[in-house]
Scaffold this motif. Structure first.
Motif, mmCIF file in Angstrom:
data_model
loop_
_atom_site.group_PDB
_atom_site.id
_atom_site.type_symbol
_atom_site.label_atom_id
_atom_site.label_comp_id
_atom_site.label_asym_id
_atom_site.label_seq_id
_atom_site.Cartn_x
_atom_site.Cartn_y
_atom_site.Cartn_z
ATOM 1 N N VAL A 80 6.117 -14.388 -5.771
ATOM 2 C CA VAL A 80 6.840 -14.841 -4.585
ATOM 3 C C VAL A 80 7.531 -16.173 -4.907
ATOM 4 C CG1 VAL A 80 6.658 -15.344 -2.116
ATOM 5 C CG2 VAL A 80 5.045 -13.738 -3.175
ATOM 6 N N ALA A 81 8.827 -16.236 -4.632
ATOM 7 C CA ALA A 81 9.645 -17.418 -4.926
ATOM 8 C C ALA A 81 9.832 -18.280 -3.688
ATOM 9 C CB ALA A 81 11.017 -16.981 -5.438
ATOM 10 N N ARG A 82 10.180 -19.527 -3.915
ATOM 11 C CA ARG A 82 10.565 -20.466 -2.862
ATOM 12 C C ARG A 82 9.533 -20.516 -1.732
ATOM 13 N NH1 ARG A 82 14.535 -18.103 -5.281
ATOM 14 N NH2 ARG A 82 16.256 -19.287 -6.151
ATOM 15 N N ALA A 98 -5.735 -10.672 5.367
ATOM 16 C CA ALA A 98 -5.690 -9.252 5.733
ATOM 17 C C ALA A 98 -6.062 -8.342 4.561
ATOM 18 C CB ALA A 98 -4.298 -8.898 6.254
ATOM 19 N N GLY A 99 -6.220 -8.916 3.366
ATOM 20 C CA GLY A 99 -6.630 -8.118 2.210
ATOM 21 C C GLY A 99 -5.689 -8.195 1.031
ATOM 22 N N GLY A 100 -4.429 -8.613 1.262
ATOM 23 C CA GLY A 100 -3.478 -8.777 0.164
ATOM 24 C C GLY A 100 -2.915 -7.471 -0.355
ATOM 25 N N PRO A 101 -2.327 -7.518 -1.546
ATOM 26 C CA PRO A 101 -1.665 -6.332 -2.118
ATOM 27 C C PRO A 101 -2.606 -5.134 -2.216
ATOM 28 C CG PRO A 101 -1.199 -8.284 -3.456
ATOM 29 C CD PRO A 101 -2.246 -8.673 -2.446
ATOM 30 N N GLY A 102 -2.091 -3.978 -1.823
ATOM 31 C CA GLY A 102 -2.859 -2.746 -1.881
ATOM 32 C C GLY A 102 -3.729 -2.493 -0.677
ATOM 33 N N ILE A 103 -3.946 -3.521 0.122
ATOM 34 C CA ILE A 103 -4.805 -3.392 1.301
ATOM 35 C C ILE A 103 -3.978 -3.535 2.577
ATOM 36 C CG2 ILE A 103 -6.820 -4.312 2.525
ATOM 37 C CD1 ILE A 103 -7.529 -3.144 -0.231
ATOM 38 N N ALA A 104 -3.114 -4.536 2.627
ATOM 39 C CA ALA A 104 -2.317 -4.828 3.832
ATOM 40 C C ALA A 104 -0.849 -4.987 3.444
ATOM 41 C CB ALA A 104 -2.825 -6.113 4.489
ATOM 42 N N ASP A 105 0.019 -4.701 4.388
ATOM 43 C CA ASP A 105 1.453 -4.896 4.171
ATOM 44 C C ASP A 105 1.767 -6.386 4.142
ATOM 45 O OD1 ASP A 105 1.934 -2.160 4.170
ATOM 46 O OD2 ASP A 105 2.331 -2.100 6.318
ATOM 47 N N ALA A 106 2.673 -6.753 3.253
ATOM 48 C CA ALA A 106 3.103 -8.155 3.158
ATOM 49 C C ALA A 106 3.930 -8.520 4.382
ATOM 50 C CB ALA A 106 3.915 -8.378 1.896
ATOM 51 N N PRO A 107 3.770 -9.738 4.906
ATOM 52 C CA PRO A 107 4.596 -10.197 6.029
ATOM 53 C C PRO A 107 6.063 -10.343 5.592
ATOM 54 C CG PRO A 107 2.703 -11.655 5.692
ATOM 55 C CD PRO A 107 2.748 -10.723 4.538
ATOM 56 N N PRO A 108 6.994 -10.266 6.545
ATOM 57 C CA PRO A 108 8.418 -10.369 6.217
ATOM 58 C C PRO A 108 8.792 -11.622 5.426
ATOM 59 C CG PRO A 108 8.156 -9.635 8.479
ATOM 60 C CD PRO A 108 6.781 -9.974 7.968
ATOM 61 N N ALA A 109 8.176 -12.768 5.725
ATOM 62 C CA ALA A 109 8.502 -14.004 5.004
ATOM 63 C C ALA A 109 8.130 -13.903 3.529
ATOM 64 C CB ALA A 109 7.789 -15.203 5.639
ATOM 65 N N VAL A 110 7.133 -13.101 3.212
ATOM 66 C CA VAL A 110 6.737 -12.884 1.822
ATOM 67 C C VAL A 110 7.651 -11.844 1.182
ATOM 68 C CG1 VAL A 110 4.888 -12.054 0.311
ATOM 69 C CG2 VAL A 110 4.344 -13.574 2.229
ATOM 70 N N LEU A 111 7.879 -10.744 1.859
ATOM 71 C CA LEU A 111 8.746 -9.695 1.321
ATOM 72 C C LEU A 111 10.134 -10.219 0.974
ATOM 73 C CD1 LEU A 111 7.934 -6.609 3.565
ATOM 74 C CD2 LEU A 111 7.374 -6.940 1.140
ATOM 75 N N ALA A 112 10.653 -11.116 1.799
ATOM 76 C CA ALA A 112 11.996 -11.656 1.576
ATOM 77 C C ALA A 112 12.073 -12.493 0.300
ATOM 78 C CB ALA A 112 12.429 -12.497 2.779
ATOM 79 N N ARG A 113 10.932 -12.959 -0.197
ATOM 80 C CA ARG A 113 10.903 -13.844 -1.369
ATOM 81 C C ARG A 113 10.271 -13.197 -2.594
ATOM 82 N NH1 ARG A 113 10.855 -16.482 3.146
ATOM 83 N NH2 ARG A 113 11.833 -18.525 3.323
ATOM 84 N N ALA A 114 9.763 -11.975 -2.450
ATOM 85 C CA ALA A 114 9.096 -11.299 -3.569
ATOM 86 C C ALA A 114 10.120 -10.920 -4.636
ATOM 87 C CB ALA A 114 8.368 -10.056 -3.064
ATOM 88 N N PHE A 115 9.683 -11.004 -5.894
ATOM 89 C CA PHE A 115 10.560 -10.613 -7.001
ATOM 90 C C PHE A 115 9.724 -10.006 -8.115
ATOM 91 C CE2 PHE A 115 9.193 -14.901 -8.016
ATOM 92 C CZ PHE A 115 9.055 -14.932 -9.399
ATOM 93 N N ARG A 116 10.409 -9.258 -8.960
ATOM 94 C CA ARG A 116 9.751 -8.634 -10.108
ATOM 95 C C ARG A 116 9.848 -9.593 -11.278
ATOM 96 N NH1 ARG A 116 8.205 -3.617 -11.849
ATOM 97 N NH2 ARG A 116 8.974 -2.672 -9.942
ATOM 98 N N GLN A 117 8.705 -9.944 -11.828
ATOM 99 C CA GLN A 117 8.666 -10.835 -12.987
ATOM 100 C C GLN A 117 8.482 -9.978 -14.228
ATOM 101 O OE1 GLN A 117 9.489 -13.726 -13.609
ATOM 102 N NE2 GLN A 117 8.512 -14.263 -15.496
ATOM 103 N N GLU A 118 9.457 -10.000 -15.086
ATOM 104 C CA GLU A 118 9.355 -9.279 -16.365
ATOM 105 C C GLU A 118 8.693 -10.198 -17.367
ATOM 106 O OE1 GLU A 118 10.176 -6.123 -16.491
ATOM 107 O OE2 GLU A 118 10.982 -6.169 -14.457
ATOM 108 N N ARG A 119 7.727 -9.712 -18.064
ATOM 109 C CA ARG A 119 7.016 -10.530 -19.062
ATOM 110 C C ARG A 119 7.522 -10.227 -20.429
ATOM 111 N NH1 ARG A 119 2.268 -13.675 -17.597
ATOM 112 N NH2 ARG A 119 2.456 -13.716 -15.387
#
Length: 119
Positions: A80-82, A98-119
């Motif tokens: 999650v950025a910014r 609420a349980g985090g990834p795999g358990i609960a849906d991410a809130p909109p403020a988190v979804l708007a900032r989520a990104f895929r980090q390539e390693r």
């Protein structure tokens, strides 16, 4: 003895070369954001501070790691950025409670900032 933190999601807060710096994010109270994460997550998540996580252009970065149950359900860490505001810190902590990834849906403020980090 089992570590009680082992069953919780993890919020890894970047505080390396760019994240957490006034130079990269002027006007952000980084200490207050970390305090908000710690107090709002409570016993529901483990909050840890890391040095540099890498994607400096996206400062301030937090990685939300799933709990063991979330991993069993196929969840992967969410980058999650910014995240340098109390609103986003509250949303991250709410998701962890609420349980985090795999358990609960991410809130909109988190979804708007989520990104895929390539390693």
């Amino acid at each position: 003895m089992t570590d009680p933190a082992a069953g919780r999601p993890t919020l890894t807060v970047c505080r390396g070369c760019c994240c957490g710096s006034e130079r990269k994010s002027p006007g952000v109270d980084h200490a207050a954001v970390l305090t908000t994460l710690n107090s709002a997550a409570g016993e529901s998540a483990t909050v840890r501070v890391a040095d540099c996580l890498g994607p400096c252009e996206r400062a301030d970065v937090v990685v939300v790691g799933p709990s063991p149950e979330g991993r069993r359900r196929g969840a992967r860490p969410v980058w999650v950025a910014r995240t340098g505001s109390a609103r986003v810190a509250d949303a991250l902590a709410q998701w962890a409670r609420a349980g985090g990834p795999g358990i609960a849906d991410a809130p909109p403020a988190v979804l708007a900032r989520a990104f895929r980090q390539e390693r």
